[in-house]
Design a protein around this motif. Structure first.
Motif, PDB file in Angstrom:
ATOM      1  N   ASP A 303     -32.773  51.494-142.753  1.00  0.00           N
ATOM      2  CA  ASP A 303     -32.908  52.580-141.788  1.00  0.00           C
ATOM      3  C   ASP A 303     -34.360  53.020-141.633  1.00  0.00           C
ATOM      4  OD1 ASP A 303     -30.274  52.713-141.017  1.00  0.00           O
ATOM      5  OD2 ASP A 303     -29.706  54.209-142.504  1.00  0.00           O
ATOM      6  N   ARG A 304     -35.117  53.007-142.736  1.00  0.00           N
ATOM      7  CA  ARG A 304     -36.539  53.345-142.629  1.00  0.00           C
ATOM      8  C   ARG A 304     -37.262  52.345-141.726  1.00  0.00           C
ATOM      9  NH1 ARG A 304     -39.003  54.253-148.512  1.00  0.00           N
ATOM     10  NH2 ARG A 304     -40.893  54.521-147.230  1.00  0.00           N
ATOM     11  N   ILE A 305     -36.903  51.071-141.860  1.00  0.00           N
ATOM     12  CA  ILE A 305     -37.535  50.041-141.028  1.00  0.00           C
ATOM     13  C   ILE A 305     -37.142  50.225-139.565  1.00  0.00           C
ATOM     14  CG2 ILE A 305     -37.631  47.559-140.552  1.00  0.00           C
ATOM     15  CD1 ILE A 305     -37.209  47.122-143.582  1.00  0.00           C
ATOM     16  N   ARG A 306     -35.855  50.489-139.324  1.00  0.00           N
ATOM     17  CA  ARG A 306     -35.376  50.660-137.946  1.00  0.00           C
ATOM     18  C   ARG A 306     -36.087  51.808-137.232  1.00  0.00           C
ATOM     19  NH1 ARG A 306     -30.056  49.969-140.561  1.00  0.00           N
ATOM     20  NH2 ARG A 306     -29.196  47.903-140.025  1.00  0.00           N
ATOM     21  N   HIS A 307     -36.525  52.811-137.994  1.00  0.00           N
ATOM     22  CA  HIS A 307     -37.122  54.000-137.387  1.00  0.00           C
ATOM     23  C   HIS A 307     -38.647  54.038-137.488  1.00  0.00           C
ATOM     24  CE1 HIS A 307     -32.878  55.300-137.891  1.00  0.00           C
ATOM     25  NE2 HIS A 307     -33.135  55.948-136.769  1.00  0.00           N
ATOM     26  N   LEU A 308     -39.252  52.922-137.814  1.00  0.00           N
ATOM     27  CA  LEU A 308     -40.716  52.850-137.787  1.00  0.00           C
ATOM     28  C   LEU A 308     -41.220  53.006-136.352  1.00  0.00           C
ATOM     29  CD1 LEU A 308     -41.357  49.804-140.173  1.00  0.00           C
ATOM     30  CD2 LEU A 308     -41.863  52.211-140.665  1.00  0.00           C
ATOM     31  N   ASP A 309     -42.459  53.495-136.201  1.00  0.00           N
ATOM     32  CA  ASP A 309     -43.063  53.524-134.869  1.00  0.00           C
ATOM     33  C   ASP A 309     -43.055  52.110-134.313  1.00  0.00           C
ATOM     34  OD1 ASP A 309     -43.544  56.215-134.940  1.00  0.00           O
ATOM     35  OD2 ASP A 309     -45.624  56.029-135.619  1.00  0.00           O
ATOM     36  N   HIS A 310     -42.745  51.986-133.031  1.00  0.00           N
ATOM     37  CA  HIS A 310     -42.607  50.646-132.463  1.00  0.00           C
ATOM     38  C   HIS A 310     -43.097  50.617-131.021  1.00  0.00           C
ATOM     39  CE1 HIS A 310     -38.874  52.928-131.789  1.00  0.00           C
ATOM     40  NE2 HIS A 310     -38.809  52.302-130.619  1.00  0.00           N
ATOM     41  N   VAL A 311     -43.225  49.428-130.508  1.00  0.00           N
ATOM     42  CA  VAL A 311     -43.686  49.226-129.146  1.00  0.00           C
ATOM     43  C   VAL A 311     -42.682  49.864-128.180  1.00  0.00           C
ATOM     44  CG1 VAL A 311     -44.218  47.483-127.381  1.00  0.00           C
ATOM     45  CG2 VAL A 311     -44.834  47.075-129.787  1.00  0.00           C
ATOM     46  N   PRO A 312     -43.169  50.667-127.220  1.00  0.00           N
ATOM     47  CA  PRO A 312     -42.252  51.305-126.262  1.00  0.00           C
ATOM     48  C   PRO A 312     -41.368  50.280-125.552  1.00  0.00           C
ATOM     49  CG  PRO A 312     -44.442  52.244-126.064  1.00  0.00           C
ATOM     50  CD  PRO A 312     -44.564  51.066-126.997  1.00  0.00           C
ATOM     51  N   GLY A 313     -40.103  50.637-125.394  1.00  0.00           N
ATOM     52  CA  GLY A 313     -39.171  49.749-124.706  1.00  0.00           C
ATOM     53  C   GLY A 313     -38.552  48.689-125.595  1.00  0.00           C
ATOM     54  N   THR A 314     -38.883  48.710-126.875  1.00  0.00           N
ATOM     55  CA  THR A 314     -38.326  47.729-127.814  1.00  0.00           C
ATOM     56  C   THR A 314     -37.524  48.445-128.893  1.00  0.00           C
ATOM     57  OG1 THR A 314     -40.206  47.753-129.360  1.00  0.00           O
ATOM     58  CG2 THR A 314     -40.335  46.246-127.460  1.00  0.00           C
ATOM     59  N   HIS A 315     -36.801  47.663-129.668  1.00  0.00           N
ATOM     60  CA  HIS A 315     -36.041  48.186-130.803  1.00  0.00           C
ATOM     61  C   HIS A 315     -36.369  47.347-132.031  1.00  0.00           C
ATOM     62  CE1 HIS A 315     -33.495  50.716-128.235  1.00  0.00           C
ATOM     63  NE2 HIS A 315     -33.422  49.681-127.407  1.00  0.00           N
ATOM     64  N   ILE A 316     -36.395  47.981-133.175  1.00  0.00           N
ATOM     65  CA  ILE A 316     -36.558  47.245-134.432  1.00  0.00           C
ATOM     66  C   ILE A 316     -35.165  46.968-134.977  1.00  0.00           C
ATOM     67  CG2 ILE A 316     -37.465  47.276-136.774  1.00  0.00           C
ATOM     68  CD1 ILE A 316     -39.623  49.217-135.796  1.00  0.00           C
ATOM     69  N   MET A 317     -34.881  45.693-135.159  1.00  0.00           N
ATOM     70  CA  MET A 317     -33.559  45.303-135.647  1.00  0.00           C
ATOM     71  C   MET A 317     -33.667  44.615-136.990  1.00  0.00           C
ATOM     72  SD  MET A 317     -31.388  43.916-132.390  1.00  0.00           S
ATOM     73  CE  MET A 317     -30.833  45.044-131.102  1.00  0.00           C
ATOM     74  N   ILE A 318     -32.743  44.943-137.860  1.00  0.00           N
ATOM     75  CA  ILE A 318     -32.611  44.261-139.144  1.00  0.00           C
ATOM     76  C   ILE A 318     -31.758  43.000-138.902  1.00  0.00           C
ATOM     77  CG2 ILE A 318     -31.639  44.449-141.481  1.00  0.00           C
ATOM     78  CD1 ILE A 318     -34.135  46.157-140.983  1.00  0.00           C
ATOM     79  N   PRO A 319     -32.051  41.891-139.581  1.00  0.00           N
ATOM     80  CA  PRO A 319     -31.207  40.701-139.415  1.00  0.00           C
ATOM     81  C   PRO A 319     -29.727  41.026-139.574  1.00  0.00           C
ATOM     82  CG  PRO A 319     -33.158  40.127-140.657  1.00  0.00           C
ATOM     83  CD  PRO A 319     -33.215  41.623-140.464  1.00  0.00           C
ATOM     84  N   GLY A 320     -28.965  40.644-138.571  1.00  0.00           N
ATOM     85  CA  GLY A 320     -27.541  40.941-138.538  1.00  0.00           C
ATOM     86  C   GLY A 320     -27.190  41.992-137.503  1.00  0.00           C
ATOM     87  N   ASP A 321     -28.123  42.917-137.180  1.00  0.00           N
ATOM     88  CA  ASP A 321     -27.842  43.990-136.221  1.00  0.00           C
ATOM     89  C   ASP A 321     -27.400  43.433-134.869  1.00  0.00           C
ATOM     90  OD1 ASP A 321     -28.516  45.871-138.101  1.00  0.00           O
ATOM     91  OD2 ASP A 321     -30.398  46.493-137.150  1.00  0.00           O
ATOM     92  N   ARG A 322     -28.192  42.501-134.341  1.00  0.00           N
ATOM     93  CA  ARG A 322     -27.897  41.967-133.005  1.00  0.00           C
ATOM     94  C   ARG A 322     -26.553  41.238-132.979  1.00  0.00           C
ATOM     95  NH1 ARG A 322     -32.248  39.783-132.332  1.00  0.00           N
ATOM     96  NH2 ARG A 322     -33.229  41.038-130.714  1.00  0.00           N
ATOM     97  N   GLU A 323     -26.281  40.444-134.012  1.00  0.00           N
ATOM     98  CA  GLU A 323     -25.061  39.649-134.044  1.00  0.00           C
ATOM     99  C   GLU A 323     -23.807  40.531-134.161  1.00  0.00           C
ATOM    100  OE1 GLU A 323     -28.455  37.209-134.724  1.00  0.00           O
ATOM    101  OE2 GLU A 323     -27.792  38.989-135.817  1.00  0.00           O
ATOM    102  N   TYR A 324     -23.879  41.584-134.966  1.00  0.00           N
ATOM    103  CA  TYR A 324     -22.726  42.476-135.086  1.00  0.00           C
ATOM    104  C   TYR A 324     -22.513  43.284-133.815  1.00  0.00           C
ATOM    105  CZ  TYR A 324     -21.459  41.476-139.900  1.00  0.00           C
ATOM    106  OH  TYR A 324     -21.000  40.846-141.033  1.00  0.00           O
ATOM    107  N   ARG A 325     -23.590  43.653-133.133  1.00  0.00           N
ATOM    108  CA  ARG A 325     -23.464  44.333-131.850  1.00  0.00           C
ATOM    109  C   ARG A 325     -22.824  43.389-130.829  1.00  0.00           C
ATOM    110  NH1 ARG A 325     -28.900  45.614-128.810  1.00  0.00           N
ATOM    111  NH2 ARG A 325     -28.720  43.342-128.594  1.00  0.00           N
TER     112      ARG A 325
END
Length: 360
Positions: A303-325
């Motif tokens: 969760d700390r990684i997912r909520h790091l500052d990131h490039v606008p318009g993008t999301h930080i995903m942990i391996p597995g997030d995209r596949e489960y979604r």
């Protein structure tokens, strides 16, 4: 077209039984392909069906052969897939290792004389469901050009690692090369260009024409002679970008699979005996501490990684997030099958007198 997962499953089960697999094995094979499609991993879903059937018909895959356990201890197994599908031997191995690791805390298995086994993550996730760490690897046909080489030698050599967590386990599942051949095949089927630095020609020039890349991969994977080219290692084309690290990753898998199994290395699976090898390992994290605490600590890190500052318009995903979604969405909306694969399964349905899945 788009079809439900249930319709895809029913169709695949009937096809696999029509080509000689038992009902139980056909159900397993269908589940691995549907699972891949639900997770958005179309390179390992139903688009593989035509290829599987051709390998059954040419004798590469032997549906009637029984899996053999050659050696077994409380913590280890050596299994002979006996020319049958990799999924069948791999599921046997992982389910056995799960039982062992609950008692011994660590267990591993090597499979020889195997075939394609679908997605590596399918088996590692079985361990995660049991509260265990799972590792799955396989070698493949020669597709990958080592650092500074111009001809393929290594397989794309998939590696998967899972760790139990909520709301879903951590699942890293990918080739140790830049990409699996299946993704290039899907692009070629749909006449789409290769978006990244994935493959090179015989002069080690990066190519984006997926049809040309697919032709190169077909030559290096299925013939004794190749004119050069193939998939790049992780790190891309240049040694300056550390592609030797991807080269090393692929070699590690080659050692754990083809070498430990005393089978063919990837380079030799297209010129002699066709036999892939697999390696599995299961670890009980509860040996090291309270499982609930370990899971909670991992979840906080994610969760700390997912909520790091990131490039606008993008999301930080942990391996597995995209596949489960993808899994949740596709289970409700159905899975999409590309036009070329639709043509293939239509021909398969006609050949075996099986009803084609109804489109949504």
């Amino acid at each position: 077209m788009r079809i439900t997962a249930a319709a895809e499953t029913e169709f695949l089960e009937k096809v696999f039984q029509s080509v000689g697999f038992s009902a139980e094995n056909g159900t397993l094979l269908a589940d691995t392909l549907v699972d891949a499609d639900l997770r958005g991993i179309s390179s390992h879903g139903i688009q593989r069906l035509d290829w599987y059937i051709r390998m059954v018909q040419d004798g590469t895959i032997k549906p009637q052969n029984q899996i053999k356990i050659l050696k077994e201890t409380a913590t280890s197994m050596l299994i002979d897939a006996n020319g049958n599908m990799g999924q069948i031997a791999s599921a046997l191995a992982m389910n056995s290792l799960i039982k062992k690791a609950k008692t011994t805390n660590v267990a591993m298995a090597v499979i020889r004389n195997s075939n394609h086994f679908g997605t590596a993550g399918y088996y590692s996730r079985l361990a995660a469901k049991a509260g265990l760490i799972g590792i799955s690897t396989t070698n493949t046909r020669p597709l990958v050009v080592p650092t500074n080489a111009i001809e393929a030698f290594l397989g794309s050599n998939a590696f998967a690692f899972t760790f139990p967590a909520e709301p879903h386990p951590f699942v890293f599942d990918g080739a140790t090369a830049s990409v699996s051949s299946g993704k290039i095949m899907v692009l070629a089927k749909n006449q789409k260009p290769i978006p990244g630095e994935w493959a090179v020609d015989r002069n080690r020039n990066v190519i984006h024409d997926s049809k040309k890349a697919a032709e190169i991969l077909s030559e290096v994977a299925f013939t004794e002679h190749q004119s050069g080219g193939g998939v790049l290692t992780l790190g891309g084309n240049q040694e300056e970008n550390s592609n030797y690290k991807g080269f090393g990753n692929s070699l590690v898998v080659e050692l754990l699979t083809g070498i430990l199994a005393q089978g063919s290395i990837s380079a030799d699976t297209s010129t002699g005996k066709h036999d892939f090898s697999q390696f599995f390992m299961v670890i009980n994290p509860a040996f090291f501490g309270d499982l609930a605490t370990l899971k909670a600590n991992a979840e906080k890190m994610f969760d700390r990684i997912r909520h790091l500052d990131h490039v606008p318009g993008t999301h930080i995903m942990i391996p597995g997030d995209r596949e489960y979604r993808n899994y949740d969405n596709n289970l409700k909306q159905g899975v999409t099958i590309d036009p070329k694969t639709t043509q293939e399964i239509t021909a398969i349905a006609k050949k075996f007198s099986i009803d084609l899945p109804q489109a949504l």
